[in-house]
Design a protein around this motif. Structure first.
Motif, PDB file in Angstrom:
ATOM      1  N   ASP A  64       8.009  13.149   9.460  1.00  0.00           N
ATOM      2  CA  ASP A  64       7.927  12.894   8.029  1.00  0.00           C
ATOM      3  C   ASP A  64       7.405  14.118   7.289  1.00  0.00           C
ATOM      4  O   ASP A  64       7.907  14.480   6.224  1.00  0.00           O
ATOM      5  N   ALA A  65       6.400  14.770   7.847  1.00  0.00           N
ATOM      6  CA  ALA A  65       5.833  15.967   7.217  1.00  0.00           C
ATOM      7  C   ALA A  65       6.878  17.082   7.134  1.00  0.00           C
ATOM      8  O   ALA A  65       6.974  17.773   6.113  1.00  0.00           O
ATOM      9  N   ARG A  66       7.673  17.258   8.173  1.00  0.00           N
ATOM     10  CA  ARG A  66       8.726  18.287   8.170  1.00  0.00           C
ATOM     11  C   ARG A  66       9.786  18.013   7.118  1.00  0.00           C
ATOM     12  O   ARG A  66      10.337  18.926   6.526  1.00  0.00           O
ATOM     13  N   HIS A  67      10.083  16.737   6.881  1.00  0.00           N
ATOM     14  CA  HIS A  67      11.140  16.362   5.947  1.00  0.00           C
ATOM     15  C   HIS A  67      10.613  16.071   4.539  1.00  0.00           C
ATOM     16  O   HIS A  67      11.364  15.610   3.681  1.00  0.00           O
ATOM     17  N   GLY A  68       9.355  16.314   4.310  1.00  0.00           N
ATOM     18  CA  GLY A  68       8.793  16.150   2.970  1.00  0.00           C
ATOM     19  C   GLY A  68       8.630  14.717   2.528  1.00  0.00           C
ATOM     20  O   GLY A  68       8.627  14.441   1.329  1.00  0.00           O
ATOM     21  N   VAL A  69       8.504  13.785   3.467  1.00  0.00           N
ATOM     22  CA  VAL A  69       8.307  12.389   3.095  1.00  0.00           C
ATOM     23  C   VAL A  69       6.893  12.242   2.538  1.00  0.00           C
ATOM     24  O   VAL A  69       5.931  12.758   3.073  1.00  0.00           O
ATOM     25  N   PHE A  70       6.826  11.544   1.414  1.00  0.00           N
ATOM     26  CA  PHE A  70       5.543  11.348   0.746  1.00  0.00           C
ATOM     27  C   PHE A  70       5.224   9.861   0.713  1.00  0.00           C
ATOM     28  O   PHE A  70       6.083   9.041   0.414  1.00  0.00           O
ATOM     29  N   PHE A  71       3.990   9.512   0.996  1.00  0.00           N
ATOM     30  CA  PHE A  71       3.555   8.124   0.975  1.00  0.00           C
ATOM     31  C   PHE A  71       2.626   7.909  -0.207  1.00  0.00           C
ATOM     32  O   PHE A  71       1.749   8.733  -0.477  1.00  0.00           O
ATOM     33  N   TYR A  72       2.826   6.823  -0.916  1.00  0.00           N
ATOM     34  CA  TYR A  72       1.960   6.520  -2.046  1.00  0.00           C
ATOM     35  C   TYR A  72       0.514   6.330  -1.609  1.00  0.00           C
ATOM     36  O   TYR A  72      -0.405   6.519  -2.393  1.00  0.00           O
ATOM     37  N   SER A  73       0.301   5.951  -0.372  1.00  0.00           N
ATOM     38  CA  SER A  73      -1.067   5.791   0.105  1.00  0.00           C
ATOM     39  C   SER A  73      -1.812   7.125   0.068  1.00  0.00           C
ATOM     40  O   SER A  73      -3.039   7.157   0.078  1.00  0.00           O
ATOM     41  N   GLY A  74      -1.076   8.230  -0.013  1.00  0.00           N
ATOM     42  CA  GLY A  74      -1.705   9.541  -0.151  1.00  0.00           C
ATOM     43  C   GLY A  74      -2.392   9.702  -1.498  1.00  0.00           C
ATOM     44  O   GLY A  74      -3.195  10.619  -1.679  1.00  0.00           O
ATOM     45  N   LEU A  75      -2.079   8.838  -2.446  1.00  0.00           N
ATOM     46  CA  LEU A  75      -2.700   8.877  -3.771  1.00  0.00           C
ATOM     47  C   LEU A  75      -3.927   7.976  -3.868  1.00  0.00           C
ATOM     48  O   LEU A  75      -4.526   7.884  -4.937  1.00  0.00           O
ATOM     49  N   ASP A  76      -4.273   7.300  -2.795  1.00  0.00           N
ATOM     50  CA  ASP A  76      -5.419   6.393  -2.811  1.00  0.00           C
ATOM     51  C   ASP A  76      -6.700   7.152  -3.154  1.00  0.00           C
ATOM     52  O   ASP A  76      -6.921   8.270  -2.702  1.00  0.00           O
ATOM     53  N   THR A  77      -7.516   6.511  -3.985  1.00  0.00           N
ATOM     54  CA  THR A  77      -8.853   7.029  -4.283  1.00  0.00           C
ATOM     55  C   THR A  77      -9.834   5.897  -4.047  1.00  0.00           C
ATOM     56  O   THR A  77      -9.440   4.788  -3.658  1.00  0.00           O
ATOM     57  N   GLY A  78     -11.079   6.152  -4.344  1.00  0.00           N
ATOM     58  CA  GLY A  78     -12.093   5.111  -4.177  1.00  0.00           C
ATOM     59  C   GLY A  78     -11.863   3.924  -5.088  1.00  0.00           C
ATOM     60  O   GLY A  78     -12.164   2.792  -4.733  1.00  0.00           O
ATOM     61  N   GLU A  79     -11.316   4.182  -6.280  1.00  0.00           N
ATOM     62  CA  GLU A  79     -11.144   3.101  -7.254  1.00  0.00           C
ATOM     63  C   GLU A  79      -9.730   2.547  -7.320  1.00  0.00           C
ATOM     64  O   GLU A  79      -9.516   1.413  -7.727  1.00  0.00           O
ATOM     65  N   THR A  80      -8.736   3.359  -6.976  1.00  0.00           N
ATOM     66  CA  THR A  80      -7.350   2.909  -7.149  1.00  0.00           C
ATOM     67  C   THR A  80      -6.571   2.968  -5.848  1.00  0.00           C
ATOM     68  O   THR A  80      -6.905   3.725  -4.942  1.00  0.00           O
ATOM     69  N   ASN A  81      -5.525   2.187  -5.836  1.00  0.00           N
ATOM     70  CA  ASN A  81      -4.613   2.145  -4.705  1.00  0.00           C
ATOM     71  C   ASN A  81      -3.353   2.900  -5.132  1.00  0.00           C
ATOM     72  O   ASN A  81      -2.783   2.613  -6.178  1.00  0.00           O
ATOM     73  N   GLY A  82      -2.904   3.867  -4.346  1.00  0.00           N
ATOM     74  CA  GLY A  82      -1.741   4.668  -4.698  1.00  0.00           C
ATOM     75  C   GLY A  82      -0.487   3.846  -4.896  1.00  0.00           C
ATOM     76  O   GLY A  82       0.374   4.187  -5.697  1.00  0.00           O
ATOM     77  N   GLU A  83      -0.369   2.736  -4.189  1.00  0.00           N
ATOM     78  CA  GLU A  83       0.817   1.889  -4.319  1.00  0.00           C
ATOM     79  C   GLU A  83       0.876   1.191  -5.672  1.00  0.00           C
ATOM     80  O   GLU A  83       1.935   0.763  -6.101  1.00  0.00           O
ATOM     81  N   ASP A  84      -0.263   1.107  -6.366  1.00  0.00           N
ATOM     82  CA  ASP A  84      -0.268   0.506  -7.696  1.00  0.00           C
ATOM     83  C   ASP A  84       0.477   1.379  -8.703  1.00  0.00           C
ATOM     84  O   ASP A  84       0.830   0.919  -9.787  1.00  0.00           O
ATOM     85  N   ALA A  85       0.720   2.633  -8.351  1.00  0.00           N
ATOM     86  CA  ALA A  85       1.428   3.550  -9.244  1.00  0.00           C
ATOM     87  C   ALA A  85       2.935   3.325  -9.213  1.00  0.00           C
ATOM     88  O   ALA A  85       3.659   3.870 -10.032  1.00  0.00           O
ATOM     89  N   ILE A  86       3.414   2.503  -8.281  1.00  0.00           N
ATOM     90  CA  ILE A  86       4.848   2.231  -8.175  1.00  0.00           C
ATOM     91  C   ILE A  86       5.242   1.278  -9.292  1.00  0.00           C
ATOM     92  O   ILE A  86       4.711   0.177  -9.392  1.00  0.00           O
ATOM     93  N   PRO A  87       6.157   1.676 -10.160  1.00  0.00           N
ATOM     94  CA  PRO A  87       6.558   0.769 -11.235  1.00  0.00           C
ATOM     95  C   PRO A  87       7.370  -0.400 -10.689  1.00  0.00           C
ATOM     96  O   PRO A  87       8.204  -0.225  -9.812  1.00  0.00           O
ATOM     97  N   ASP A  88       7.114  -1.579 -11.205  1.00  0.00           N
ATOM     98  CA  ASP A  88       7.857  -2.773 -10.808  1.00  0.00           C
ATOM     99  C   ASP A  88       9.017  -2.944 -11.777  1.00  0.00           C
ATOM    100  O   ASP A  88       8.851  -3.441 -12.882  1.00  0.00           O
ATOM    101  N   LEU A  89      10.198  -2.507 -11.345  1.00  0.00           N
ATOM    102  CA  LEU A  89      11.357  -2.515 -12.231  1.00  0.00           C
ATOM    103  C   LEU A  89      12.018  -3.885 -12.337  1.00  0.00           C
ATOM    104  O   LEU A  89      12.870  -4.098 -13.193  1.00  0.00           O
ATOM    105  N   LEU A  90      11.635  -4.801 -11.454  1.00  0.00           N
ATOM    106  CA  LEU A  90      12.249  -6.124 -11.472  1.00  0.00           C
ATOM    107  C   LEU A  90      11.520  -7.094 -12.396  1.00  0.00           C
ATOM    108  O   LEU A  90      12.120  -8.028 -12.911  1.00  0.00           O
ATOM    109  N   SER A  91      10.244  -6.886 -12.604  1.00  0.00           N
ATOM    110  CA  SER A  91       9.474  -7.784 -13.457  1.00  0.00           C
ATOM    111  C   SER A  91       9.699  -7.440 -14.923  1.00  0.00           C
ATOM    112  O   SER A  91       9.856  -6.273 -15.269  1.00  0.00           O
ATOM    113  N   PRO A  92       9.695  -8.443 -15.774  1.00  0.00           N
ATOM    114  CA  PRO A  92       9.861  -8.153 -17.206  1.00  0.00           C
ATOM    115  C   PRO A  92       8.635  -7.413 -17.742  1.00  0.00           C
ATOM    116  O   PRO A  92       7.522  -7.600 -17.248  1.00  0.00           O
TER     117      PRO A  92
END
Length: 139
Positions: A40-68
Motif C-alpha cells: 500500500d505504501a509503494r502504491h500511495g494508498v492512503f487511509f483516513y485513519s491516518g488523519l486520526d487525532t485525539g479529538e477526531t476520527n479521520g473517517e468522519d472526514a468522509i462525506p456521506d453522499l447518500l444521505s440528504p
C-alpha cells in the motif's frame, strides 16, 4: 532425547505458550499484514485513519453522499408545514378532494366511480385547487 521446542506469541504484552502450528500461522499472518502495508505504501494508498487525532476520527472526514443534506431536510420540512397551512385555508370540499387524491393515493377514475362525479369534473377541480395552492404557497 531431543528437547521439545516451546513456541510463544505475545498477546496483550504477555508471552503465551502455543503449539507450533498456531505459532507458524500467527507469524505468517503478521508477515502477510506487513507485506500488504508495504505494498500500500509503494502504491500511495492512503487511509483516513491516518488523519486520526485525539479529538477526531479521520473517517468522519468522509462525506456521506447518500444521505440528504441537512439544509435540504430543513427546507423540505418548512415547505411541508407551509403546504399543510395552505391546505387548511381551502374549503372542506377542496381539502377532501386533495386528501383523497394525494394522501389516499386514489386515482381520478377511482374517485369518479365511487362518487358518480364525472372524471373530467374531478380533474378540473383538482387543477383549480392546485393552482390555488400554488398561489397560496407563493405568498
Amino acid at each position: 532425547m531431543a528437547e521439545k521446542k516451546e513456541y510463544r506469541i505475545k498477546v496483550q504484552g504477555q508471552l503465551v505458550p502455543v503449539t507450533e502450528e498456531i505459532y507458524l500461522t500467527y507469524y505468517r499472518m503478521k508477515r502477510r499484514e506487513l507485506h500488504l502495508e508495504e505494498k500500500d505504501a509503494r502504491h500511495g494508498v492512503f487511509f483516513y485513519s491516518g488523519l486520526d487525532t485525539g479529538e477526531t476520527n479521520g473517517e468522519d472526514a468522509i462525506p456521506d453522499l447518500l444521505s440528504p443534506h441537512v439544509e435540504d431536510m430543513v427546507v423540505d420540512k418548512l415547505m411541508s408545514q407551509r403546504l399543510h397551512q395552505c391546505i387548511g385555508q381551502l374549503t372542506s370540499q377542496e381539502q377532501e378532494l386533495i386528501f383523497t387524491l394525494f394522501f389516499q393515493n386514489k386515482s381520478e377514475h377511482q374517485l369518479a366511480a365511487e362518487t358518480g362525479i364525472p372524471r373530467m369534473t374531478i380533474h378540473d377541480r383538482k387543477v383549480k385547487i392546485l393552482s390555488t395552492l400554488k398561489k397560496l404557497m407563493e405568498k
